[in-house]
Structures are given as structure tokens and as C-alpha cells.
Motif scaffolding. Structure first.
Motif, PDB file in Angstrom:
ATOM      1  N   LYS A 107     -59.270   1.145   1.995  1.00 18.07           N
ATOM      2  CA  LYS A 107     -58.434  -0.020   1.686  1.00 18.07           C
ATOM      3  C   LYS A 107     -58.575  -0.346   0.201  1.00 18.07           C
ATOM      4  O   LYS A 107     -59.656  -0.146  -0.371  1.00 18.07           O
ATOM      5  CB  LYS A 107     -58.872  -1.221   2.537  1.00 18.07           C
ATOM      6  CG  LYS A 107     -58.579  -1.068   4.021  1.00 18.07           C
ATOM      7  CD  LYS A 107     -58.820  -2.360   4.796  1.00 18.07           C
ATOM      8  CE  LYS A 107     -60.269  -2.713   4.940  1.00 18.07           C
ATOM      9  NZ  LYS A 107     -60.537  -3.822   5.885  1.00 18.07           N
ATOM     10  N   ALA A 109     -54.791   0.372   1.475  1.00 20.68           N
ATOM     11  CA  ALA A 109     -54.000   1.569   1.762  1.00 20.68           C
ATOM     12  C   ALA A 109     -52.522   1.213   1.722  1.00 20.68           C
ATOM     13  O   ALA A 109     -52.130   0.100   2.096  1.00 20.68           O
ATOM     14  CB  ALA A 109     -54.372   2.124   3.131  1.00 20.68           C
ATOM     15  N   SER A 110     -51.713   2.142   1.274  1.00 19.74           N
ATOM     16  CA  SER A 110     -50.275   1.893   1.225  1.00 19.74           C
ATOM     17  C   SER A 110     -49.713   1.807   2.638  1.00 19.74           C
ATOM     18  O   SER A 110     -50.146   2.553   3.522  1.00 19.74           O
ATOM     19  CB  SER A 110     -49.566   3.009   0.458  1.00 19.74           C
ATOM     20  OG  SER A 110     -49.575   4.202   1.205  1.00 19.74           O
ATOM     21  N   PRO A 111     -48.781   0.892   2.885  1.00 20.51           N
ATOM     22  CA  PRO A 111     -48.174   0.784   4.221  1.00 20.51           C
ATOM     23  C   PRO A 111     -47.600   2.121   4.697  1.00 20.51           C
ATOM     24  O   PRO A 111     -47.678   2.450   5.881  1.00 20.51           O
ATOM     25  CB  PRO A 111     -47.072  -0.262   4.029  1.00 20.51           C
ATOM     26  CG  PRO A 111     -47.548  -1.091   2.869  1.00 20.51           C
ATOM     27  CD  PRO A 111     -48.266  -0.136   1.964  1.00 20.51           C
ATOM     28  N   LYS A 112     -47.053   2.893   3.752  1.00 21.06           N
ATOM     29  CA  LYS A 112     -46.456   4.176   4.111  1.00 21.06           C
ATOM     30  C   LYS A 112     -47.513   5.128   4.682  1.00 21.06           C
ATOM     31  O   LYS A 112     -47.269   5.828   5.659  1.00 21.06           O
ATOM     32  CB  LYS A 112     -45.791   4.796   2.884  1.00 21.06           C
ATOM     33  CG  LYS A 112     -45.033   6.082   3.177  1.00 21.06           C
ATOM     34  CD  LYS A 112     -44.305   6.585   1.939  1.00 21.06           C
ATOM     35  CE  LYS A 112     -43.521   7.859   2.259  1.00 21.06           C
ATOM     36  NZ  LYS A 112     -42.802   8.377   1.069  1.00 21.06           N
ATOM     37  N   ASN A 113     -48.703   5.131   4.066  1.00 17.35           N
ATOM     38  CA  ASN A 113     -49.771   6.017   4.532  1.00 17.35           C
ATOM     39  C   ASN A 113     -50.272   5.585   5.908  1.00 17.35           C
ATOM     40  O   ASN A 113     -50.508   6.426   6.799  1.00 17.35           O
ATOM     41  CB  ASN A 113     -50.924   6.016   3.526  1.00 17.35           C
ATOM     42  CG  ASN A 113     -52.021   6.998   3.906  1.00 17.35           C
ATOM     43  OD1 ASN A 113     -51.752   8.038   4.502  1.00 17.35           O
ATOM     44  ND2 ASN A 113     -53.247   6.661   3.569  1.00 17.35           N
TER      45      ASN A 113
END
Length: 466
Positions: A107, A109-113
Motif C-alpha cells: 500500500k 496500491a493503484s485501484p487498477k492493480n
């Protein structure tokens, strides 16, 4: 993705902001979100509610998330656990994966990941559900209902549907040949033979003749033509037991046979074709043998398209009584004597012994017990071999296995020490003593101490016990 119901995701994190952000992300994906602010609450929910994925923080107010992974993996069916932490810890990341976590994410962390990992985990679960709908796997010769053995049977069922080569690993007596025969019995080759080759008894001067066959007059004593085991396995399965004992002198020609399914009998100028599947078994570390130049790397690659590791009996203790009861009944029928009951002390001794010879030792022990008690209705601990009763009694009466109230008869602290320091000193001494007594056997350490493997690894690292 086909699901009977909306996938359910639980977030275990003590940061309400993280809970809010991840919950919105999960709901935006069309999934059901739940959350817990403590590890205790999260584990209570996981014990009573089925979750497809758990997003788990590491440092929580009431515990370490890494300690919970193995417990979560024991649920049926287990969720996919994705660790999410703000702290960089290479050892913790490795431990998470070894304990069964799907991934370890730092963390923020990107929402996409996060979304990508959730989708991949759900896709994996769906594929696994579909693969479990394969034709019924005949496992009638393999006794046990614990999770470890059920996982092995599930993997064996998937392997049986393929024609790729298989390497079965495990200690002596764990049932490698039983699994090899079960895979063959459930494969498309089941109408042909499984030919067993015990590599440990083949000598350099005989192995080519035994495997590849020979022509009449090929060597002294070859008074007639004889097919080798590789030819006899045509259409079926060639089972190489103790493949780690395969002489180095033949590994090259054996590799060629696996690659081309052709070989030349001793004394012949013509090659023979044979279509067979290879299942191998070993109790050795073949990777270590490759490193030492004792086993060909390319041969190992050819043998282990699939690898099926079998657990020792001490790691599947819930199956011990099932195996004992099955073979007791079988031996009673064979000897035409009435069925026998187990006394409580007989069962307890079976469960507390570590069975270094695994299931084979247990079966042999039961055979001896039945053979020596034809006229008796109940099996007591006293009927077991003295070596087993002696070892169990010794383990029960060593200081490391005694209750904590008996461990610290001598004061281990000075008048000015804090309680925390005293507890840590006592814990370190306990682990050092226990580690030495079981020679670093991790499953035994977990069994005697009563703590999980994840917690044990962390404490051994903390106190530098090795």
C-alpha cells in the motif's frame, strides 16, 4: 465468469479510510463487499460465512495477518487471500506466498492493480470449480479424509486427465506407488498395464537389458529374445519407483527414449517404438542431485511435467485413525477373526507417535497388532511395539512437552526485569530446547508447541533459533 451467486469479498483492515476505498472499488466491480476492523472479528466471520476473496492487512490491533493465512486455507472451500500492507518485509512476503496467499501487495496500491488481482483470483477459482467437475476419480485404495490428502487427490484427478509425465515426491511410506496406480487407473491408459520398475535394485550392467530388452545371444546367458519393461508398457504406464537411484550411465539413453519413444534393445540394430506415459517417484531431492551433477537437469525437466508432493503422515494426523481402522478390519477379515475395537489409550498412542515410516509403518504396525491378538476383542496401547510406546512416553515426559507451569521451576529473571522481557526470555529458551530436541523438524515443532507454521517461522527468526 459463471457464478451461482455474486462473489463475496471481505476486507480486514484497521484503517477506516482503506475500508471505505476498497469497499467502493469492490462494489463498483459488481461484487459484494464486507469488512472487519480487527483480525478476531474477521476470522469469526470467515469461520461462518463463505468468502471468495479476503483482502488482509498485516499489522492489525489484535494480531498479525500473516498468522491467519494458514487457518483461512483450512476452510472448505478456502478463500483467495490477498495481503495488503504498507510495510516492506521480504521475509513476510515470502512467508505469505508459502502459506498459500494469492498475492502480496504494497500500500498504497493503484485501484487498477487491486482490481486486476481480484479478477484474476476469481477467474482462477472459477477454473478450479470447473476442473473439479471432472469424471469421478477412483481413490478407493487411498485412505483418509483430511484436507491435505483431499488436496492431493484433487491434484491427482486433474493429472489423470492429462497424458503428461508425473513426478511424485515424498518420504518413504507416504503412498507414492498407490497414487501412481490411482492416476493410471483413472487415465485413458487404464485398459493397459502399469509396469513398475524399481530403480533402486537395478545394476549398471543389467538396467539396459531390463528396460530395453535384448536379443538372443546379446550377452552370456541371453538364451532367447526378451522384451524390456519399456516395451511391455506400450499403451500403458511405466512407473519408475525411486527414480533418484537411476544410474548416471543410463540417464542419457533413457532421456532419448522419453523424448522419441524409441529405443534399441541390447544386441539389436533396430529401434523399437513404444507409446507409454511415465510416472516417477522419489524420496530424494532431485534438484539438489542436479546441482551436485548426480542427475541430469534435462531428464528432470522431462520427468516432472506435473509434480505431486505427498505429505508425511505426521502432517495429516487426522487420517491416522481412519487408516488404522481400515487395515484393522481388513486384516481381521483376512485372518477370519472378529472385528476389534480400539481403546482410548491405543488411539492416543497412535496419534501422538510421529510415524517416521509414514503410512507403511502404520499399516505394518496394525498387521502385527492383529496377528498377535486373534483371541482378543480390544486393542490396547500395550499391544503396540515397545519402540512406539517408549518414544511416545519419552516425548510426553520431556521438559519441552511439559505444561508451562512445570517449565520454569527455576527463576529465569531478576527482581528488576519487566514481565515482557521475562516472557520473551522464557519463550526463546523453550524454542531453543524444543528445536534441538526435534532436530529442527518444523512439523514436529508445530505439533508439540501447538502454534501455526507462520507464527513459528516468525518467532524462530525473532529469536535467531537455528
Amino acid at each position: 465468469m459463471k457464478q451461482d451467486q455474486t462473489p463475496r469479498i471481505m476486507i480486514i483492515d484497521d484503517d477506516k479510510g482503506v475500508i471505505h476505498t476498497l469497499s467502493r472499488l469492490v462494489e463498483k466491480m459488481g461484487l459484494e463487499a464486507d469488512h472487519s476492523l480487527t483480525l478476531t472479528q474477521g476470522m469469526e466471520k470467515a469461520a461462518t460465512t463463505r468468502y471468495d476473496i479476503i483482502l488482509l492487512d498485516v499489522r492489525l490491533p489484535d494480531g498479525n495477518g500473516l498468522d491467519a493465512i494458514e487457518i483461512l486455507m483450512e476452510t472448505d472451500p478456502p478463500p483467495q487471500v490477498i495481503i495488503m500492507t504498507a510495510y516492506s518485509d521480504p521475509d513476510g512476503a515470502a512467508l505469505a506466498i508459502e502459506s498459500g496467499a494469492w498475492d502480496y501487495i504494497r500500500k498504497p496500491a493503484s485501484p487498477k492493480n487491486v482490481e486486476l488481482q481480484i479478477l484474476r483470483a476469481l477467474q482462477y477459482q472459477e477454473q478450479k470449480r470447473q476442473s473439479e467437475q471432472l469424471p469421478k476419480f477412483d481413490d478407493s485404495q487411498i485412505i483418509g479424509s483430511g484436507k491435505r490428502i483431499r488436496d492431493c487427490l484433487g491434484q491427482a484427478a486433474r493429472i489423470a486427465g492429462s497424458d503428461a509425465n508425473v513426478l511424485i515426491t515424498g518420504e518413504t511410506g507416504t503412498g507414492k506407488e498407490l497414487f501412481a496406480k490411482a492416476i493410471h487407473r483413472n487415465s485413458r491408459r487404464k485398459d493397459h498395464d502399469i509396469i513398475v520398475v524399481d530403480c533402486s535394485v537395478l545394476t549398471d550392467n543389467l538396467i539396459e537389458s531390463v528396460l530395453f530388452g535384448h536379443e538372443k545371444g546379446a550377452f552370456t546367458g541371453a538364451d532367447r529374445k526378451r522384451h524390456g519393461l519399456a516395451k511391455l508398457a506400450d499403451g500403458g504406464t511405466l512407473f519408475l519407483d525411486e527414480v533418484g537411484e537411476l544410474p548416471e550411465s543410463i540417464q542419457s539413453s533413457f532421456l532419448r527414449m522419453l523424448q522419441e519413444k524409441k529405443f534399441r534393445p541390447v544386441g539389436s540394430s533396430k529401434e523399437i517404438h513404444s507409446d507409454f506415459r511415465v510416472i516417477s517417484a522419489t524420496n530424494k531431492d532431485l534438484d539438489a542431485m542436479v546441482s551436485r551433477g548426480r542427475f541430469r537437469r534435462d531428464l528432470l525437466f522431462r520427468l516432472n511435467s506435473f509434480t505431486l508432493p505427498l505429505p508425511p503422515l505426521r502432517e495429516r494426523t487426522s487420517d491416522i485413525l481412519d487408516i488404522a481402522r481400515h487395515y484393522t478390519d481388513q486384516f481381521c477379515r483376512q485372518n477370519q477373526v472378529p472385528p476389534k475395537e480400539f481403546s482410548q489409550d491405543f488411539e492416543e498412542t497412535l496419534q501422538h507417535y510421529d510415524w517416521p515410516g509414514n503410512a507403511r509403518e502404520l499399516v505394518n504396525t496394525i498387521d502385527v497388532c492383529v496377528a498377535s491378538t486373534f483371541q482378543e476383542d480390544v486393542l490396547f496401547a500395550y499391544h503396540l511395539p515397545q519402540s512406539i510406546r517408549s518414544k511416545v512416553t519419552r516425548m510426553a515426559n520431556t521438559p519441552a512437552a511439559a505444561p508451562q507451569s512445570d517449565i520454569c521451576e527455576t527463576p529465569l529473571f531478576t527482581r528488576d526485569e519487566k514481565l515482557k522481557d521475562v516472557l520473551e526470555k522464557t519463550e526463546k529458551a523453550y524454542l531453543e530446547t524444543l528445536y534441538a530436541r526435534v532436530n529442527g523438524d518444523i512439523p514436529q515443532l508445530c505439533h508439540i508447541s501447538g502454534i501455526s507454521r507462520a507464527v513459528l517461522y516468525r518467532k524462530l527468526k525473532k529469536y535467531r533459533v537455528h
